[in-house]
Design an enzyme around this catalytic site. Sequence first.
Site, PDB file in Angstrom:
ATOM      1  N   SER A   1      61.212  24.590  54.344  1.00 47.12           N
ATOM      2  CA  SER A   1      62.090  24.062  53.315  1.00 47.12           C
ATOM      3  C   SER A   1      61.336  23.013  52.503  1.00 47.12           C
ATOM      4  O   SER A   1      60.758  22.085  53.057  1.00 47.12           O
ATOM      5  CB  SER A   1      63.327  23.434  53.960  1.00 47.12           C
ATOM      6  OG  SER A   1      64.143  22.844  52.978  1.00 47.12           O
ATOM      7  N   GLY A   2      61.356  23.181  51.199  1.00 45.42           N
ATOM      8  CA  GLY A   2      60.649  22.255  50.321  1.00 45.42           C
ATOM      9  C   GLY A   2      59.237  22.680  49.992  1.00 45.42           C
ATOM     10  O   GLY A   2      58.524  21.971  49.279  1.00 45.42           O
ATOM     11  N   THR A   9      61.594  29.241  46.711  1.00 42.55           N
ATOM     12  CA  THR A   9      62.528  29.694  45.680  1.00 42.55           C
ATOM     13  C   THR A   9      61.850  29.741  44.316  1.00 42.55           C
ATOM     14  O   THR A   9      62.030  30.690  43.548  1.00 42.55           O
ATOM     15  CB  THR A   9      63.750  28.763  45.632  1.00 42.55           C
ATOM     16  OG1 THR A   9      64.380  28.768  46.916  1.00 42.55           O
ATOM     17  CG2 THR A   9      64.744  29.214  44.587  1.00 42.55           C
ATOM     18  N   ASN A  49      64.012  18.721  50.882  1.00 41.02           N
ATOM     19  CA  ASN A  49      63.947  19.428  49.606  1.00 41.02           C
ATOM     20  C   ASN A  49      65.250  19.202  48.856  1.00 41.02           C
ATOM     21  O   ASN A  49      66.330  19.306  49.432  1.00 41.02           O
ATOM     22  CB  ASN A  49      63.725  20.932  49.864  1.00 41.02           C
ATOM     23  CG  ASN A  49      63.530  21.713  48.582  1.00 41.02           C
ATOM     24  OD1 ASN A  49      63.408  21.135  47.514  1.00 41.02           O
ATOM     25  ND2 ASN A  49      63.515  23.018  48.695  1.00 41.02           N
ATOM     26  N   SER A  59      66.986  23.164  48.381  1.00 47.63           N
ATOM     27  CA  SER A  59      66.615  24.011  49.513  1.00 47.63           C
ATOM     28  C   SER A  59      67.535  25.219  49.601  1.00 47.63           C
ATOM     29  O   SER A  59      68.759  25.095  49.548  1.00 47.63           O
ATOM     30  CB  SER A  59      66.699  23.198  50.808  1.00 47.63           C
ATOM     31  OG  SER A  59      66.453  24.022  51.927  1.00 47.63           O
ATOM     32  N   SER A  60      66.950  26.404  49.721  1.00 49.69           N
ATOM     33  CA  SER A  60      67.730  27.629  49.912  1.00 49.69           C
ATOM     34  C   SER A  60      68.247  27.646  51.343  1.00 49.69           C
ATOM     35  O   SER A  60      67.460  27.612  52.287  1.00 49.69           O
ATOM     36  CB  SER A  60      66.871  28.867  49.656  1.00 49.69           C
ATOM     37  OG  SER A  60      66.425  28.903  48.334  1.00 49.69           O
ATOM     38  N   GLY A  99      61.050  29.973  56.284  1.00 47.23           N
ATOM     39  CA  GLY A  99      59.902  30.044  57.168  1.00 47.23           C
ATOM     40  C   GLY A  99      60.224  29.490  58.544  1.00 47.23           C
ATOM     41  O   GLY A  99      61.366  29.109  58.835  1.00 47.23           O
ATOM     42  N   GLU A 116      60.892  27.148  61.430  1.00 50.85           N
ATOM     43  CA  GLU A 116      61.440  25.798  61.365  1.00 50.85           C
ATOM     44  C   GLU A 116      61.472  25.170  62.748  1.00 50.85           C
ATOM     45  O   GLU A 116      61.814  25.834  63.747  1.00 50.85           O
ATOM     46  CB  GLU A 116      62.871  25.809  60.801  1.00 50.85           C
ATOM     47  CG  GLU A 116      62.936  26.076  59.315  1.00 50.85           C
ATOM     48  CD  GLU A 116      64.316  25.871  58.731  1.00 50.85           C
ATOM     49  OE1 GLU A 116      64.439  25.944  57.496  1.00 50.85           O
ATOM     50  OE2 GLU A 116      65.261  25.629  59.501  1.00 50.85           O
TER      51      GLU A 116
END
Length: 1380
Positions: A156-157, A161, A205, A208-209, A422, A424
């Site tokens: 994330s970040g 995206t 992020n 973040s998605s 990804g 985590e």
Amino acid sequence: MNSRKVWIPDNEEVWQSAEITKNYKAGDLFLHVQLEDGTELNYPVDPAALPPLRNPDILVGENDLTALSYLHEPAVLHNLKVRFVESKLIYTYSGIILVAINPYKQLPIYGDAIIHAYSGQNMGDMDPHIFAVAEEAYKQMARNNKNQSIIVSGESGAGKTVSARYTMRYFATVSKSTSNAHVEDKVLASNPITEAVGNAKTTRNDNSSRFGKYTEISFDQSYRIIGANMRTYLLEKSRVVFQSENERNYHIFYQLCASAMQPEFQHLKLGSAEKFNYTRMGGNTVIEGVDDRANMVETQKTFALLGLKEDFQMDIFKTLAAILHLGNVEITALEDSHLNIFCELLDLNFDKMTQWLCHRKIITTSETVIKPMTKPQAVNARDALAKKIYSHLFDFIVERINQALQFTGKQHTFIGVLDIYGFETFDVNSFEQFCINYANEKLQLQFNLHVFKLEQEEYMKEDIPWTLIDFYDNQPVIDLIEAKMGILELLDEECLLPHGTDENWLQKLYNNFVNKNALFEKPRMSNTSFIIQHFADKVEYKCEGFLEKNRDTVYEVLMEILKESKFRLCANFFQDNPVSISPFSSTINIKSARPVLKPPNKQLRMTVGSKVLCKHTFRSSLSLLMETLNATTPHYVRCIKPNDEKQPFEFDSKRVAQQLRACGVLETIRISAQSYPSRWTYIEFFSRYSILMTQQELSLNDKKQICKIVLQRLIQDPNQYQFGRTKIFFRAGQVAYLEKLRSDKLRHACIMIQKNVRGWLQRKKFLRIKQAAVTIQQYFRGQRTCYVTLKQTWAAIIIQKYCRGYLVRKLCQLIHVAAVTIQAFTRGFLARKKYRKVQPIKNSYFSSWKQLLLYKKDGDKGSDPYYFTFCMSGSHIFYSFSTHFLKTQSPLSLLSAGKEKHPFIVLFRVLEKKIQNQKQDYEKEIELLKGEIKVLKEEKSQLQQQIQQEIIIQDGLKIEVGQLTKQAQVNHLSAVNSALCLTVNEVHVPTLSKEYIGMMEYKKEDEERIVQNLILDLKPRGVVVNTIPGLPAHILFMCVRYADYLNDADMLKSFINVTIDGIKQVVKENSENFEMLSFWLSNTYYFLNCLKQYSGEEEFMKSNTPRQNKNCLKHFDLSEYRQILSDLAIRIYHQFIVVMENNIQPMIVPGMLEYESLQGISGLKPTGFRKRSSSIDDTDTYTMTSILQQLSYFYSTMCQNGLDSELLKQAVKQLFFLIGAVTLNSLFLRKDMCSCRKGMQIRCNISYLEEWLKDKNLQSSNAKETLEPLAQAAWLLQVKKITDDDAKEICEHCTSLSTVQIVKILNSYTPIDDFEKRVAPSFVRKVQVRAMLNNREDVPQLMLDTKYLFQVTFPFTPSPHALEMIQVPSSFKLGFLTRV
């Protein structure tokens, strides 16, 4: 090993570079090294695992990590750091992976110019870029007719995206559809909507998605976008009801709250985000730099672009508002206003909702029991309902987006873009992290198998024996999770139990796997967690909430209430068989990549009352995803987060190393390192290492055989390399060894050159000193002799001085006496002579004066003629006297003294009166002459008009004679001729002769034949030989003159219209034919100039001959048609330029950049997995000669077709701008080309272009100036880049380059040899600071706009050809026209 560099572990930087200071011997326990800061260190080593060696500096900063000779973690980490921090490059290849590091800064590398620069290029030809991956996928799809996938993953970040968005934008730009549906815009518009409802701010992020997304972009047989389809995975529903500190809920809630005061949203009864529990939990409802109100407007626009109307949007907003109000419902005995609003918005029964939020129905075999819930249970029920509603709403929005992106045609191929979370690992990891890491395990397995497969294919293609490579297989981890009696199955089993708990499930895991499976561990200090050894790292999961999240249940009574809602959207969410509310279709079909059989008892979408668990839904969709990916050709993008503080271009080695391990990059490196990681084509090897070859070896013709002989001589162990069909495969470290040999050879050569140069300089210096010593000795030895000689010479000079002075003075006195005597006699002689001359005049004057005085005494006789005669007879005397008198007295002084009777005054007045009388006579005579001249002019004008009328009558009669001659019968020919002759004689017109007046007689029905023969069927090559330029244009104008002469407006209008339509048609039919476009551009230009030249307007008639002025149009003003023709000429010119650009553009980069005009000064560097297309085969490639030949062809064709010289210069200027812009843009995107030697090559190629301009006499075209940015870039590559003075010189010299472009070249500068140095980041900053201080007016764009067109001007150039002299060649097939 002395002076070799190695990597040793470091707590802060992970790895630290060190230089060995003492030779290491086998068995030594310590390695004596010196760190980069000068610290001496005795590093303990294990003889079985020595520290990894460092690559030569020449290999650092490569585009592809596989180009490194030593492939290991520290080399990869250092290469990424150098590129990211020093060169500001965020993309790097690692074999088939594109590593993308988030810069946390907007970079000017994503514009349309960049997209066009990468379009059509081979992947290894350009710098690494997300567009290069997208182009490779697009090209493989078109070439192999096989579906492709781009897998974008990362933390994330890390920028997943954004990367996925750029790939979709690339496809939308390069594959524009021909329809008016704007499918590309709709595909791109889906991103803002899904980000609004699926993205949120986290601690890592701001955008973040919180879900995975796989977007299939569909293409037709022409590989144009026709539609798209989206599938989503594992939405983080828990975020709807809970956010950690400094996090936010989904963006759409804050956008809605920011717009609460807008009129259209007031009925939702919302307020600021701080008023709602579901939006204020994180403590901060605002993201710095983000305007939620503006984003709401953008979201509404994208909804509208997708065809989702305002009513549909308002239904969505009502549902979202209801969720916010539901979150504010308090579990109390009092009536809650927010619950009332919730029921009102969703049109629910308030009493039922109030009851069943606090009560639970338990159905047994014998009875139904209603049991009140505790407050925590009620809150959980409320939150579960909110999550369920939002989950259904999210799925519904995705379905409607898919409907909007549906297409009617047949899908030929597709490219899928997977934007997925990804690996985590957090301080507290729960069910969501478990599912995410499970999905990444599946993706990693697919990735490992794909890499293994590519390696095997490469070896087989090159005919190299295949040996089994050991690679990390994560199948055991996947089996631990999903196999029979694995973690997931035990979780399902526990969920089905009425009293199942997280603790019971965890105990089953302990019993089944602790000490039985090496990948599963129990934490020492916890009984509520378990540890799984994933491929990336160990992760500790907390079991709390696993069962609840896996069940994902909402009480059935609440579902029944929502089913009964009169709000159609809400009711449809909770139906067993949802009724489509779409006005377009009754069902929603989500097409997969290939047909997949649905497993029994499993659904891709969970419905109310099903016993399917959340895990099954996720596993089914994940299974479908894996099948889709396995059926496509995958391309991998691994996004890396460089630091946790979101600082631009800050590199945290620990965080990056952790992510590299997690995303599989290091595993790819490890697999490559086990075999032959370095791979060079024979051409690359020969070019790079020809310096190591002997003259005997170079004398062979077969370069492949030369490479084999050289390698066998340089590397004794044949196991260190393999010869393939097109490449040489090296084991790790061999390229570094070859680089060392090459560097040593160059160093020895340099030493030899330095030795000889220094010896020559010292010898030259010695000879200069020797010559100086001899000269000094010479002067010193002759000093005494010189002194005596000088003293004697000085004494002689003194004696001479005094002697000569005495003689000169004596002579001077003698001459002075003689001169005085001569002057005395001469002056006396002149005085006597003057006296004798004046004496007679004086006597005569006094005699006359006396007579005058005597006469005056007798009375006033001033008017007496005798007196006047007397005065005039003595006028010569008076003149002589007056001259003398005026020297002494003036007439004014006599008048002022009252001496008006003075004889001189009287005589003066008589003469004045006589002169005035004569002046009046002359003026009268001049007036008479002017009158006569005016009369003569009027007569002349009348005569000219009569002559002009007679000429017109004569021309008219000639035309009538011609017409009557054709129409008359043969037997009446003589009679008609006699009558005409009689008519001509009556009007006094001379006899007709065969004289032409520059017209073409035609009939109206012949217009189509004229257009067909003269325009549509005419071939340029048959016209330009031995004809005047623009002959068809002159013939067309002669027809226009004929229609004008007849004063037939319809005929004239019709002819010009069909002519223009014919030119448009021939240009359209030959839109890619350069010769035809050049020919008709020239003729349209000549036709336009003829309309101007013979228009009768004075500004266009200045250069006309009298005969041409006679041919001017008489009756019509065609200025409107001139404007139409001018617009048509501009259109033809633009198409003409496009065709030239399309022909020459493929030659520019190979010829200007890749081809070595100066042979032998360039050396290729290793390129890694992504090979340059130009390095594979050096045959049939474009060279600088190809460009010059193409330019010469353009020039000769334009000259043959008679194109005006000014237009030709403008076309050449446009071509040179394209050459300079394309070359410079490619230089910006090719780090391997930014070297000193390449700067020399570019400068040489520019000089060839300048010579071509000089040879064609086109220096005045300003084409040379368009190459100035490229010339300055070449200079920048060659100039010294070290000191402050260098920075100042660069800023002063590179005036045609922006600061962004200068910095890009400096950051991309790549040494070819060890003797060159990289540009220090501090120097780049100096240049930036100086540019800011100089107030340069820069543009932020990096790339030049290759589509830019200079404004074209069509100069008026009158035709020197007389219309009456023009003849029509028989090849034109215009025999039905008659010259008049």
